[in-house]
Design an enzyme around this catalytic site. Structure first.
Site, short mmCIF file in Angstrom:
data_model
loop_
_atom_site.label_atom_id
_atom_site.label_comp_id
_atom_site.label_asym_id
_atom_site.label_seq_id
_atom_site.Cartn_x
_atom_site.Cartn_y
_atom_site.Cartn_z
CD1 TRP A 132 -2.64 1.64 0.52
CD2 TRP A 132 -2.00 1.85 2.65
NE1 TRP A 132 -3.35 2.66 1.08
CE2 TRP A 132 -2.98 2.82 2.37
CE3 TRP A 132 -1.44 1.79 3.93
CZ2 TRP A 132 -3.42 3.73 3.34
CZ3 TRP A 132 -1.88 2.68 4.89
CH2 TRP A 132 -2.86 3.65 4.60
CG ASP A 213 -1.97 -2.40 7.79
OD1 ASP A 213 -2.99 -2.20 8.50
OD2 ASP A 213 -1.72 -1.72 6.77
CE LYS A 248 -10.16 0.24 2.82
NZ LYS A 248 -9.10 1.01 3.52
C1 LIG Z 1 -3.11 -2.12 3.78
C2 LIG Z 1 -3.85 -0.95 4.32
N1 LIG Z 1 -3.56 -0.52 5.55
C3 LIG Z 1 -4.19 0.53 6.09
C4 LIG Z 1 -5.17 1.21 5.40
C5 LIG Z 1 -5.80 2.40 6.04
O1 LIG Z 1 -7.08 2.24 6.44
P1 LIG Z 1 -7.97 3.48 6.89
O2 LIG Z 1 -8.73 3.90 5.71
O3 LIG Z 1 -8.82 2.93 7.97
O4 LIG Z 1 -7.07 4.54 7.38
C6 LIG Z 1 -5.50 0.80 4.12
C7 LIG Z 1 -6.52 1.53 3.36
O5 LIG Z 1 -6.50 1.64 2.17
C8 LIG Z 1 -4.82 -0.31 3.57
O6 LIG Z 1 -5.09 -0.74 2.34
#
Ligand SMILES: Cc1ncc(COP(=O)(O)O)c(C=O)c1O
Length: 398
Positions: A132, A213, A248
């Site tokens: 990400w 994560d 999500k």
């Molecule tokens: C791998 C990963 N970690 C963390 C997040 C962050 O999530 P949030 O939208 O709750 O900040 C995302 C969101 O796209 C993600 O894909």
């Protein structure tokens, strides 16, 4: 000279920039496969019924939205721990886990990174190749050098297990290793339990600090199945960090509901660690917002609402899976060669299409179909109304 005259234009965020371009596009046939958001069959971000019920109850009870402890709501923290580690997990009972509410998964990573910088100021951070986009930026902005470890193997469309283990072994001892616990973003390719065990061995040997994560729990195979890696880590006796998100799984993107959980060696250590985490939080934003976390806690702690939520999450998971399968089948029917990255086995919201930057550019210019330049496709944005045009366009540019 003005204060800001030398300020340079920052590079566009690859995903937010894509959204801006998408919004400006006037073609009615346009499709946004870039952003990591679940859309329903009607192409809308759903309001989950369980969430609506919990919000209604909250308003009817005139629940105050006043001041709360820095670390958030106790019922929320407990619910998060049970989702991650399982109800009655030994390390919860032993007081080895502390959880603090965070501003989404991103906020959890940020608090964790800031705290780690105090603990291990000279450490290196390692993230998967690819990962990400924000992982690198987040840890760099906390002051860490960030490296990649090998992860995705485009030839097998799986994990480069040997390369990953070798790279983890070669990191400086006590590095911080960021791992996607399930539904890897952007590839959709996950480690199997035996791979996780091999990774755990290397982490232990090299005294690395695992940072799991988990932003898509429930979108892979199910709530408990998707937490398998977290639970293997829990059994290992290691200390580790977990960032989790409900953006999500509750379709609550704008509420920024997430959590940072830390597994320590003892209850006594947990108390000291929590006191330091509170300082990190206090100096960032004082207290977290309360509405979204209260809603999530109400759902998770009510048997009826929880069952409703699990069913809705299951529907989202099944819909994505059926859209991915339909796309794989349709591309095969169109005669596309199988040398690109859509396969039925991928889990979660994304597929790593293998489309080149040029092909992604053509998709946008010629067809109004927006994807991330790296080729990441958000399968959760497909529906029966756009599947045909998307697969035809992909086939055309391949
Ligand atoms: C791998 C990963 N970690 C963390 C997040 C962050 O999530 P949030 O939208 O709750 O900040 C995302 C969101 O796209 C993600 O894909």
């Amino acid at each position: 000279m003005s204060l800001f005259s030398a300020v340079e234009m920052a590079p566009r965020d690859p995903i937010l920039g894509l959204n801006e371009a998408f919004n400006a596009d006037t073609r009615t046939t346009k499709v946004n496969l870039g952003v990591g958001v679940y859309y329903n069959e009607e192409g809308r971000i759903p309001l989950l019924r369980a969430v609506a019920e919990a919000e209604k109850a909250r308003i009817e009870a005139h629940a105050p939205r006043g001041y709360l402890p820095i670390e958030g709501i106790a019922a929320y923290d407990k619910a998060v721990q049970e989702l991650l580690f399982g109800k009655g997990a030994a390390l919860i009972e032993a007081g080895r886990v502390i959880t603090t509410q965070a501003l989404g998964g991103t906020g959890a990573l940020k608090i964790g990174a800031d705290f780690l910088k105090r603990l291990l100021p000279d450490a290196t951070v390692a993230i998967s190749d690819p990962s990400w986009e924000n992982h690198r930026a987040l840890f760099e902005s906390a002051g860490f050098p960030v490296q990649n470890y090998r992860y995705y193997d485009p030839f097998s469309n799986g994990v480069n297990r040997g390369g990953m283990l070798e790279d983890l072994r070669n990191l400086p001892a006590r590095s911080i290793v960021v791992l996607h616990a399930c539904c890897h973003n952007p590839t959709g390719v996950d480690l199997q339990p035996e791979d996780w065990k091999a990774v755990l061995e290397v982490l232990r040997e090299r005294e690395h600090v695992p940072f799991l994560d988990i932003a898509y729990q429930g979108f892979g195979d199910g709530i408990d199945q998707d937490a398998e890696a977290v639970r293997l880590f829990a059994e290992s006796g290691l200390e580790f960090f977990v960032s989790s998100s409900f953006s999500k799984s509750f379709s609550l993107y704008g509420e920024r509901v997430g959590a940072l959980s830390l597994v320590t060696s003892s209850r006594e250590e947990s108390t000291r660690v929590l006191s330091q985490l509170k300082r990190v939080i206090r100096t960032n934003y004082s207290n977290p917002p309360t509405h979204g976390a209260t809603v999530v806690a109400s759902v998770l702690n009510s048997p009826e609402l929880r069952a409703m939520w699990e069913a809705e999450l299951g529907e989202m998971r099944d819909r994505i899976r059926s859209m991915r399968l339909a796309m794989v089948e349709q591309l095969a029917t169109l005669g596309a060669k199988r040398d690109f990255g859509f396969v039925a086995e991928q889990r979660g919201m994304f597929s790593y299409s293998g489309l080149t930057v040029e092909q992604v550019e053509r998709l946008k210019n010629e067809f109004g179909i927006y994807a991330v330049g790296t080729g990441r496709i958000c399968v959760a944005a497909l529906n029966h109304g756009n599947l045909d045009s998307v697969t035809r366009a992909i086939h055309a540019v391949l």
